[in-house]
Enzyme design. Structure first.
Site, PDB file in Angstrom:
ATOM      1  N   TYR A  93      -1.432  -5.969   7.754  1.00 35.56           N
ATOM      2  CA  TYR A  93      -1.478  -5.076   6.586  1.00 35.56           C
ATOM      3  C   TYR A  93      -1.917  -5.846   5.330  1.00 35.56           C
ATOM      4  CZ  TYR A  93       0.387  -1.668   3.174  1.00 35.56           C
ATOM      5  OH  TYR A  93       0.538  -0.765   2.144  1.00 35.56           O
ATOM      6  N   LYS A 149      -5.236  -5.271   2.998  1.00 32.50           N
ATOM      7  CA  LYS A 149      -5.137  -4.944   1.576  1.00 32.50           C
ATOM      8  C   LYS A 149      -5.796  -6.020   0.700  1.00 32.50           C
ATOM      9  CE  LYS A 149      -2.956  -1.016   1.948  1.00 32.50           C
ATOM     10  NZ  LYS A 149      -3.679   0.237   1.595  1.00 32.50           N
TER      11      LYS A 149
HETATM   12  P1  NAI Z   1       1.970   7.852   3.933  1.00 31.05           P
HETATM   13  O1  NAI Z   1       2.178   7.293   5.283  1.00 31.05           O
HETATM   14  O2  NAI Z   1       2.996   8.783   3.354  1.00 31.05           O
HETATM   15  O3  NAI Z   1       0.557   8.574   3.842  1.00 31.05           O
HETATM   16  C1  NAI Z   1      -0.601   7.978   4.348  1.00 31.05           C
HETATM   17  C2  NAI Z   1      -1.671   9.018   4.482  1.00 31.05           C
HETATM   18  O4  NAI Z   1      -2.827   8.397   5.051  1.00 31.05           O
HETATM   19  C3  NAI Z   1      -1.276  10.160   5.402  1.00 31.05           C
HETATM   20  O5  NAI Z   1      -1.759  11.375   4.844  1.00 31.05           O
HETATM   21  C4  NAI Z   1      -2.026   9.829   6.686  1.00 31.05           C
HETATM   22  O6  NAI Z   1      -2.358  10.963   7.446  1.00 31.05           O
HETATM   23  C5  NAI Z   1      -3.275   9.179   6.125  1.00 31.05           C
HETATM   24  N1  NAI Z   1      -3.975   8.351   7.108  1.00 31.05           N
HETATM   25  C6  NAI Z   1      -3.527   7.239   7.740  1.00 31.05           C
HETATM   26  N2  NAI Z   1      -4.462   6.769   8.587  1.00 31.05           N
HETATM   27  C7  NAI Z   1      -5.528   7.592   8.477  1.00 31.05           C
HETATM   28  C8  NAI Z   1      -6.800   7.654   9.109  1.00 31.05           C
HETATM   29  N3  NAI Z   1      -7.183   6.748  10.029  1.00 31.05           N
HETATM   30  N4  NAI Z   1      -7.651   8.649   8.758  1.00 31.05           N
HETATM   31  C9  NAI Z   1      -7.293   9.567   7.832  1.00 31.05           C
HETATM   32  N5  NAI Z   1      -6.102   9.583   7.216  1.00 31.05           N
HETATM   33  C10 NAI Z   1      -5.226   8.603   7.536  1.00 31.05           C
HETATM   34  O7  NAI Z   1       1.755   6.590   2.999  1.00 31.05           O
HETATM   35  P2  NAI Z   1       1.913   6.353   1.433  1.00 31.05           P
HETATM   36  O8  NAI Z   1       3.163   5.593   1.220  1.00 31.05           O
HETATM   37  O9  NAI Z   1       1.668   7.582   0.669  1.00 31.05           O
HETATM   38  O10 NAI Z   1       0.722   5.318   1.211  1.00 31.05           O
HETATM   39  C11 NAI Z   1      -0.559   5.669   0.704  1.00 31.05           C
HETATM   40  C12 NAI Z   1      -1.338   4.408   0.449  1.00 31.05           C
HETATM   41  O11 NAI Z   1      -0.631   3.581  -0.460  1.00 31.05           O
HETATM   42  C13 NAI Z   1      -1.547   3.567   1.710  1.00 31.05           C
HETATM   43  O12 NAI Z   1      -2.842   2.993   1.680  1.00 31.05           O
HETATM   44  C14 NAI Z   1      -0.491   2.491   1.568  1.00 31.05           C
HETATM   45  O13 NAI Z   1      -0.864   1.332   2.253  1.00 31.05           O
HETATM   46  C15 NAI Z   1      -0.455   2.298   0.074  1.00 31.05           C
HETATM   47  N6  NAI Z   1       0.777   1.701  -0.428  1.00 31.05           N
HETATM   48  C16 NAI Z   1       1.992   2.309  -0.266  1.00 31.05           C
HETATM   49  C17 NAI Z   1       3.135   1.711  -0.770  1.00 31.05           C
HETATM   50  C18 NAI Z   1       4.472   2.335  -0.671  1.00 31.05           C
HETATM   51  O14 NAI Z   1       5.446   1.717  -1.090  1.00 31.05           O
HETATM   52  N7  NAI Z   1       4.614   3.538  -0.154  1.00 31.05           N
HETATM   53  C19 NAI Z   1       3.072   0.411  -1.453  1.00 31.05           C
HETATM   54  C20 NAI Z   1       1.755  -0.136  -1.567  1.00 31.05           C
HETATM   55  C21 NAI Z   1       0.659   0.506  -1.057  1.00 31.05           C
END
Ligand code: NAI
Length: 247
Positions: free
Chosen positions: A155, A159
């Site tokens: 991961y 990133k």
């Molecule tokens: P989440 O798991 O709630 O949502 C992720 C979204 O990405 C979902 O809608 C999922 O369907 C979609 N997704 C995943 N793989 C996919 C693919 N191959 N094709 C199309 N859609 C895909 O995650 P969250 O927490 O909302 O994270 C969003 C972004 O923020 C991610 O990139 C994550 O790495 C990043 N992030 C999140 C943090 C956190 O604390 N929640 C911290 C730092 C970064």
């Protein structure tokens, strides 16, 4: 920030059906943009789009790691919503494991979704944005990509890769008035962090100068600023939205 500064713009948000992506889609719609919500599950993408404020939004099913699906999705978005002015590469997954136990699939899947997925959509929107001499791309990276994290070699690599890509794209497209920035969220309360227990959350808070986890809305307001006209002179930057964890 003016109330409807994104009026007339079309934004595409990957992973926009929930969590941070959904909050970003809401903030951009609130700013007046028409939003194409892209997610693996088309029904959820459509439901999320239908719940956004304003009109003209639509949902699309697409796995961002597959370049064919990405190109076809962009065509469908441009035909029904309009040419994409704002791209937010937010889709992301985790497959955590200690290095010695990490399987090839765990490494490859994370790179494919988080890094290659952002590349696929960025490449797809570039021609149109360059032609129109207008565009804004935002990549959602993570503080983990800046400082590393035990158990997340895959991961963190994906990133950190996004940070390098952000700066390269910013340099390559700047002369055509296309900007590219990144947001590095810290710990944000979503499904991704929902698996932490109370003790882990308390420990985390102790590492955050502002003393609390962030919300998707905290990331979304920074996203709205960075993709909008008030950030017209900002490109190639990584903005940490992390309560002061990384400084
Ligand atoms: P989440 O798991 O709630 O949502 C992720 C979204 O990405 C979902 O809608 C999922 O369907 C979609 N997704 C995943 N793989 C996919 C693919 N191959 N094709 C199309 N859609 C895909 O995650 P969250 O927490 O909302 O994270 C969003 C972004 O923020 C991610 O990139 C994550 O790495 C990043 N992030 C999140 C943090 C956190 O604390 N929640 C911290 C730092 C970064």
């Amino acid at each position: 920030m003016s109330a409807r500064e994104l009026e007339g713009k079309v934004a595409l948000v990957t992973g926009g059906s929930r969590g941070i992506g959904r909050a970003i889609a809401e903030a951009l719609a609130d700013g007046g943009a028409k939003v194409a919500v892209v997610a693996r599950d088309g029904e959820r993408a459509k439901a999320a789009a239908a719940a956004l404020p304003g009109s003209g939004h639509a949902g699309f099913a697409c796995d961002v790691s597959d370049p064919k699906q990405v190109n076809a999705t962009l065509e469908a978005v441009e035909a029904s919503v309009g040419p994409v002015d704002i791209l937010v590469n937010n889709a992301g997954i985790t497959r955590d494991n200690l290095l010695m136990r990490m399987k090839d699939e765990e490494f490859d899947e994370v790179i494919a979704a988080n890094l290659k997925g952002a590349f696929n959509f960025t490449r797809a929107v570039t021609r149109g944005m360059m032609k129109r001499r207008d565009g804004s791309i935002l990549n959602i990276t993570s503080v983990v990509g800046l400082i590393g994290n035990a158990g997340q070699a895959n991961y963190a690599a994906s990133k950190a890769g996004l940070v390098g890509m952000t700066k390269s794209v910013a340099r390559e497209l700047a002369s055509r008035n296309v900007r590219c920035n990144a947001i590095a969220p810290g710990f944000i309360t979503t499904d991704m962090t929902g698996e932490l227990n109370e003790k882990q959350v308390e420990e985390l808070k102790g590492r955050i100068p502002l003393g609390d986890l962030g919300t998707p809305a905290d990331v979304a307001s920074a996203a709205r600023f960075l993709v909008g006209p008030d950030a017209r002179y900002i490109t190639g930057q990584v903005l940490a939205v992390d309560g002061g964890m990384v400084m």
